[in-house]
Every structure is written in structure tokens, then in C-alpha cells.
Design a protein around this motif. Structure first.
Motif, PDB file in Angstrom:
ATOM      1  N   GLY A  94     -58.785  48.041  -5.304  1.00 55.20           N
ATOM      2  CA  GLY A  94     -59.580  49.209  -5.657  1.00 55.20           C
ATOM      3  C   GLY A  94     -59.643  49.428  -7.156  1.00 55.20           C
ATOM      4  N   ALA A  95     -58.517  49.263  -7.838  1.00 52.23           N
ATOM      5  CA  ALA A  95     -58.490  49.442  -9.296  1.00 52.23           C
ATOM      6  C   ALA A  95     -59.382  48.427  -9.991  1.00 52.23           C
ATOM      7  N   LEU A  96     -59.350  47.173  -9.526  1.00 54.54           N
ATOM      8  CA  LEU A  96     -60.209  46.149 -10.117  1.00 54.54           C
ATOM      9  C   LEU A  96     -61.684  46.428  -9.856  1.00 54.54           C
ATOM     10  N   LEU A  97     -61.980  46.884  -8.655  1.00 52.82           N
ATOM     11  CA  LEU A  97     -63.369  47.186  -8.312  1.00 52.82           C
ATOM     12  C   LEU A  97     -63.912  48.345  -9.152  1.00 52.82           C
ATOM     13  N   LEU A  98     -63.036  49.286  -9.511  1.00 54.45           N
ATOM     14  CA  LEU A  98     -63.471  50.376 -10.381  1.00 54.45           C
ATOM     15  C   LEU A  98     -63.939  49.844 -11.726  1.00 54.45           C
ATOM     16  N   THR A  99     -63.229  48.870 -12.275  1.00 51.01           N
ATOM     17  CA  THR A  99     -63.613  48.332 -13.586  1.00 51.01           C
ATOM     18  C   THR A  99     -64.988  47.680 -13.534  1.00 51.01           C
ATOM     19  N   GLY A 119     -50.632  66.188 -14.299  1.00 46.87           N
ATOM     20  CA  GLY A 119     -50.724  64.837 -14.826  1.00 46.87           C
ATOM     21  C   GLY A 119     -51.798  63.974 -14.219  1.00 46.87           C
ATOM     22  N   PHE A 120     -52.364  64.367 -13.057  1.00 45.84           N
ATOM     23  CA  PHE A 120     -53.353  63.486 -12.438  1.00 45.84           C
ATOM     24  C   PHE A 120     -54.595  63.314 -13.309  1.00 45.84           C
ATOM     25  N   PRO A 121     -55.204  64.389 -13.828  1.00 45.89           N
ATOM     26  CA  PRO A 121     -56.358  64.194 -14.707  1.00 45.89           C
ATOM     27  C   PRO A 121     -56.009  63.368 -15.949  1.00 45.89           C
ATOM     28  N   GLU A 122     -54.781  63.550 -16.460  1.00 45.37           N
ATOM     29  CA  GLU A 122     -54.365  62.798 -17.636  1.00 45.37           C
ATOM     30  C   GLU A 122     -54.230  61.315 -17.318  1.00 45.37           C
ATOM     31  N   LEU A 123     -53.738  61.007 -16.108  1.00 48.96           N
ATOM     32  CA  LEU A 123     -53.626  59.608 -15.704  1.00 48.96           C
ATOM     33  C   LEU A 123     -55.004  58.951 -15.618  1.00 48.96           C
ATOM     34  N   VAL A 124     -55.970  59.703 -15.117  1.00 46.60           N
ATOM     35  CA  VAL A 124     -57.338  59.183 -15.074  1.00 46.60           C
ATOM     36  C   VAL A 124     -57.839  58.910 -16.482  1.00 46.60           C
ATOM     37  N   GLU A 125     -57.572  59.836 -17.391  1.00 46.93           N
ATOM     38  CA  GLU A 125     -58.025  59.691 -18.772  1.00 46.93           C
ATOM     39  C   GLU A 125     -57.346  58.515 -19.462  1.00 46.93           C
ATOM     40  N   LYS A 126     -56.089  58.255 -19.146  1.00 47.51           N
ATOM     41  CA  LYS A 126     -55.341  57.171 -19.798  1.00 47.51           C
ATOM     42  C   LYS A 126     -55.935  55.799 -19.510  1.00 47.51           C
ATOM     43  N   ARG A 127     -56.716  55.701 -18.442  1.00 44.60           N
ATOM     44  CA  ARG A 127     -57.336  54.406 -18.150  1.00 44.60           C
ATOM     45  C   ARG A 127     -58.261  53.964 -19.262  1.00 44.60           C
ATOM     46  N   ASN A 128     -58.710  54.890 -20.094  1.00 47.66           N
ATOM     47  CA  ASN A 128     -59.563  54.511 -21.218  1.00 47.66           C
ATOM     48  C   ASN A 128     -58.823  53.616 -22.209  1.00 47.66           C
ATOM     49  N   ASP A 129     -57.491  53.693 -22.205  1.00 41.29           N
ATOM     50  CA  ASP A 129     -56.688  52.896 -23.134  1.00 41.29           C
ATOM     51  C   ASP A 129     -56.118  51.637 -22.490  1.00 41.29           C
ATOM     52  N   ASN A 130     -56.452  51.408 -21.221  1.00 42.75           N
ATOM     53  CA  ASN A 130     -55.922  50.254 -20.511  1.00 42.75           C
ATOM     54  C   ASN A 130     -56.831  49.050 -20.762  1.00 42.75           C
ATOM     55  N   ALA A 134     -65.377  51.359 -15.845  1.00 43.46           N
ATOM     56  CA  ALA A 134     -66.734  50.834 -15.920  1.00 43.46           C
ATOM     57  C   ALA A 134     -67.554  51.660 -16.909  1.00 43.46           C
ATOM     58  N   LYS A 135     -68.629  51.083 -17.390  1.00 45.04           N
ATOM     59  CA  LYS A 135     -69.406  51.707 -18.463  1.00 45.04           C
ATOM     60  C   LYS A 135     -69.940  53.084 -18.098  1.00 45.04           C
TER      61      LYS A 135
END
Length: 274
Positions: free
Chosen positions: A8-13, A174-185, A191-192
Motif C-alpha cells: 500500500g505504501a509503495l502504491l501511494l508513491t 501525531g497521525f497528521p504529522e506522520l502523514v506530513e513527514k512522508r514529504n521528507d521520505n 505522489a505528485k
């Protein structure tokens, strides 16, 4: 399983949101699934996925979600009947938020049908310009009261900002912050179009218990239909402001100002002024 979450995480990208949702659901990663369902898919994309994958005939669940259902995510497969029930219920609430009450009925639990019907009827009568103003005001105020009291059940977001997942009892920090942190992964970069999709589908306003603001707005619309100095107008303004004042005094201030300026001769207006 954990493999579902990784897929699922890969498909999101890749921006393959429906497939990502499917993997999160089947792995029991409900909050991740809810983020995709509530924020990344359009309501019609979500409806198409639910209709094709989780039909009403497959849904067997309790009237409301329980946090414990998904605490074993990745270790035990969730019950398909409960998953079908929960994703359909999430879709139903999202349809209500989008004003599609007639479409929502097929997805909400049956015990909510009377409330949904009452809300739909009240909104229809309140917006019917052929009716007398006082009748419209009463109908809109009824819609406001239903929205305030049962807004969580009818229109709450599963996670941020309402947290229907835990019946609104608390926020999962922390859940919204975890979503936001994906920008730095660097590996699992969003995805765009993910950020734009998430912003477009945010609850309005994007504040805790957002439906209370909707309820207050309906109360103010109802009050606007009544003449200045009316006791009913004063009661509607006082109620709408009262629903907001403890959590958001700034949002409640216009109701107080209207109460003082438009209903200064009423008991509530005099109390407000004093």
C-alpha cells in the motif's frame, strides 16, 4: 499482513490510490486506509471502489467502529464483513459531508436512517423559498440541531479532524504529522497530486468536530429568516454560538454580536449585552 501495508505504501508513491486502499484494508491498517478513503480518493472514485469490492451483501458489523477491531493490524487479517461495513460507513459519512444525502443512505447503518431522513427533510423544507419564512427557519434550525447532536455519526471524518474512529473521545496525536513527514521520505515520497487531493477533500472547516460549525451556520441561517427582536431568533443565535463558544470563542463571537444588535429587546439579548 505487513506485506499489504508495504504494498500500500509503495502504491501511494505511484498515485494508485484505489489499489493502495485495497491493500491497507485487507492488511487491517484501518487508519492508513481511512486516510486514503477520506482524503485522497474523490468521493466518486471511492464510491466506485466500494460498490465493486465491498457490496452491501458483504457488510456485517456493529453500528459503530470500535478501536479494538484494528489494534492487531498486520498480525491478523480483519474480518471481511466488518471491513465492508466500516468502509461503506465511511463512504456514507463522506457523502453526507458532500451534501449527497440521498446517495448516502445505501452506505450508512440502518439505525441511522431515521436521522438521515429527518435531516434531509429539514434541509429541503428550510431551503424551499415557497414556504413561509418562519417555517423555513424552524426547519433549518431542526437541521442544525440534528447536525450538532448526531454530526459525528452522520458526517464525522474517520481520523483527523473529528476522529470518529474513537467516537471523537480524543485525538490520536501525531497521525497528521506522520502523514506530513512522508514529504521528507526519499523512498516513499508522496505522489505528485497527493497533497492537492488531500487539501481538496479536507473537512470544511478543517477543525475538530467540524460538523458543529456546520450546525452553527445552519442556526444562523435560520435566525436570519426571522424578524429582529424575535425571541425565536434570539434562541437560535444563542444556541448556534453556544455550540462553538467553549472550543472556539472567536467563531462564536459573531453570534454574540448579532444577539446584541438584532435582539437587544429580548431576554437573551439583554443577558448578552449585560
Amino acid at each position: 499482513s505487513l506485506a499489504h501495508a508495504e504494498d500500500g505504501a509503495l502504491l501511494l508513491t505511484q498515485g494508485r490510490y484505489q489499489l493502495a486502499l485495497d491493500h491497507f484494508l485487507r492488511g487491517g491498517f484501518w487508519l492508513d486506509a481511512a486516510y486514503v478513503a477520506d482524503r485522497l480518493l474523490t468521493v466518486d472514485e471511492l464510491k466506485a471502489y466500494v460498490d465493486s469490492t465491498w457490496p452491501a451483501s458483504a457488510a456485517v458489523g456493529r453500528p459503530t467502529n470500535e478501536e479494538g477491531d484494528y489494534m492487531s493490524a498486520g498480525y491478523t487479517a480483519p474480518e471481511p464483513g466488518q471491513v465492508a461495513h466500516d468502509i461503506r460507513y465511511l463512504l456514507g459519512r463522506r457523502l453526507v459531508r458532500n451534501g449527497r444525502l440521498a446517495d448516502a443512505k445505501a452506505y450508512l447503518p440502518a439505525d441511522l436512517y431515521p436521522l438521515l431522513d429527518a435531516l434531509a427533510r429539514a434541509e429541503k423544507e428550510g431551503n424551499d423559498r415557497t414556504r413561509p419564512a418562519d417555517q423555513r427557519a424552524r426547519a433549518l434550525f431542526q437541521a442544525a440541531c440534528i447536525t450538532r447532536r448526531q454530526g459525528m455519526e452522520l458526517a464525522g471524518t474517520e481520523n483527523d479532524p473529528d476522529w470518529t474512529f474513537v467516537q471523537g473521545n480524543y485525538e490520536i496525536n501525531g497521525f497528521p504529522e506522520l502523514v506530513e513527514k512522508r514529504n521528507d521520505n526519499k523512498l516513499l515520497v508522496p505522489a505528485k497530486d497527493e497533497k492537492a487531493r488531500a487539501a481538496k477533500s479536507a473537512a470544511e472547516p478543517s477543525k475538530r468536530f467540524h460538523y458543529r460549525y456546520r450546525a452553527a451556520d445552519l442556526a444562523r441561517q435560520a435566525a436570519a429568516l426571522l424578524p429582529d427582536g424575535s425571541d425565536d431568533k434570539a434562541r437560535m443565535l444563542a444556541a448556534g454560538g453556544g455550540w462553538l463558544k467553549l472550543r472556539d470563542p472567536e467563531a462564536a463571537a459573531p453570534f454574540y454580536e448579532d444577539l446584541v444588535s438584532c435582539c437587544s429587546t429580548t431576554r437573551l439579548g439583554k443577558d448578552a449585552a449585560r
